[in-house]
Write a protein that holds these residues in place. Sequence first.
Motif, mmCIF file in Angstrom:
data_model
loop_
_atom_site.group_PDB
_atom_site.id
_atom_site.type_symbol
_atom_site.label_atom_id
_atom_site.label_comp_id
_atom_site.label_asym_id
_atom_site.label_seq_id
_atom_site.Cartn_x
_atom_site.Cartn_y
_atom_site.Cartn_z
ATOM 1 N N TRP A 285 -46.943 -29.208 66.953
ATOM 2 C CA TRP A 285 -47.124 -29.367 65.514
ATOM 3 C C TRP A 285 -46.010 -28.598 64.813
ATOM 4 N N ASN A 286 -45.132 -29.307 64.135
ATOM 5 C CA ASN A 286 -44.055 -28.681 63.366
ATOM 6 C C ASN A 286 -44.614 -28.280 62.003
ATOM 7 N N ASP B 218 -46.354 -42.751 69.337
ATOM 8 C CA ASP B 218 -45.027 -42.151 69.484
ATOM 9 C C ASP B 218 -44.549 -42.210 70.932
ATOM 10 N N HIS C 58 -43.036 -33.412 72.953
ATOM 11 C CA HIS C 58 -42.097 -32.880 73.927
ATOM 12 C C HIS C 58 -42.472 -33.484 75.269
ATOM 13 N N PRO D 180 -37.910 -31.795 73.592
ATOM 14 C CA PRO D 180 -37.803 -33.021 72.784
ATOM 15 C C PRO D 180 -37.130 -34.136 73.570
ATOM 16 N N VAL E 239 -44.929 -33.737 66.726
ATOM 17 C CA VAL E 239 -43.795 -34.184 67.528
ATOM 18 C C VAL E 239 -44.168 -34.091 69.006
ATOM 19 N N GLN F 3 -41.310 -44.321 72.218
ATOM 20 C CA GLN F 3 -40.193 -43.655 72.894
ATOM 21 C C GLN F 3 -39.960 -44.244 74.290
ATOM 22 N N GLY G 124 -45.968 -37.037 59.589
ATOM 23 C CA GLY G 124 -45.056 -36.992 60.722
ATOM 24 C C GLY G 124 -44.706 -35.600 61.207
ATOM 25 N N GLU G 125 -45.614 -34.643 61.003
ATOM 26 C CA GLU G 125 -45.344 -33.275 61.456
ATOM 27 C C GLU G 125 -45.625 -33.082 62.947
#
Length: 557
Positions: free
Chosen positions: A348-349, A381, A327, A548, A325, A385, A322-323
Amino acid sequence: MPHAPVLGDLATPVTVIDAETGVGEIEALIRADPECLGLVAVADGTTYVLDRPYLETVLAGRLGYGRALLFRRPARAILRGPALVMPAATAWDDAARAVLNRPSGTKSLPVVVSFDDGRLGIAAVGPLVEHLSRSYETLAQQDILTGLGNRRRLTEVAGAMLARDDRPVALLLVDLDRFKEINDELGHSRGDELLRQVAAVLSGSFEEAVFRFGGDEFVVLLDDLADDSDEYLEKLGRRLLHDIQGPFTVAGVPITVEASVGVARTRPGRRDLGELLAGADTAMYAAKRHRTTVELWRPELAAETTTDLRLQAELRAAIDQGELVLHYQPLVDAVTGQVTSLEALVRWNHPRHGLLAPAAFLAEAERSEVITALTDRILTDAVRQAARWHRDGWCVPVAVNLPAPVLAQDRIVGVIAGLLAEYDLPASSLKVEITESAVMTRPERSADRLRAIRELGVRIAMDDFGTGYTSLALLTQLPLDELKLDRSFVHRIHDPRERAIVEAVAAMARGLRLTLVAEGVEDQQTADILRETGFDVLQGYHFGRPAPSFETVRRAA
């Protein structure tokens, strides 16, 4: 130097008649001059054109009695809508666009040309449309930002070079280093200016053998080599780097360009552009990894896979843990400024390097199978959302990019259908964006998959339009809803000549009934010009940076 063609060059003298002139007299006038395109009539201060085909049809009539019925009637009885009247100084490009913007059924009518001395002429539209078509053909082989040849032009030139077996061919692939930093610090328009200056230097050094490959990559293709030894080719690569290092002044800032060069050459019995590009690409990435600036393709490099294996492994773990994310960047209505949709952009976090932008990993991902799992994660994802927003009463569509390797797989249709059903999201709340390059390898199969996705109710947008891959004919074959004009066009819309190109694209999009979107809008002045030009939707930092989901909702509320 000959002047650019204007409408007056095409015009021929025309007889101007009063609206009360009898139809019999009109017939006599056109019979007296077999070359006459038609006549111009003036009634109550309005100009009308009576072209020859129309007059002959009217005089014949449906049952052959047109002449007898109309012979004594005035020209006013057969006038149609007002003519298109343009000054003699109108450029052919502008005249052709005006012709094509007329309502259906009137596009073939001659144009009335007005001269400064008050005279009128008449011009056929055929040469104008042919001229515009040739201009589009030129644009299809030309990179609009730099004026260099694009990939299509490279393919044509390379085909001619490689067809001759009498001389070796070398390909140098040039990739600018740290170009993203320049864009981030100075803005995309300044980055474009740097690319133009680098292109001008390359073109001056290598003339017609230079092409813009895309982004910040250039190709130099040579078949007049004094020597094809490793030493000579490496020397050539280093000379190229010296030529383009600058410094170049951009926005008052002197910028020294650093780059990496990969070189590949033909081998006996191996004269294929794809092999040359693959070899040069491998060598160029080796030059980046080893920090040698110039590398020649050699068999040992084949062992170094183009995709960094460690990055692949890290990406796979990032997907599972889950790294990754998302935007979201807003797209707004050009007139009202209201948010019409959001584009989902992956970040990528990274546990060690922090939040990484797509440029740090997407290109490498697309070179391996990991791109499939990565795209599945992004789609999941984004749909989840969008469904959450939909349940909360904010029914804003979300767009997701489909990379070329993913669009090449039949499974993508089932993946999208399954996600829509799983999260109970109306298909109209999802858009997929494709790039021109994604459909060019197998356009028919790509079109079939896109049609299947569209049949689900999902909208289809072509992203980065104008970067030089798609033929205009292909646009009519793809099931598109939106056309997103590449930011390189938008950044130059303040130049009258460049604006004319954008206006032509806008007219074409209207003709194809596509929603026209402009990317890279960074200020209100540009937004105003785009709105006046006919753009429907605008996207760019002026309206919001990618953020985000919770920030996106708060900002758009």
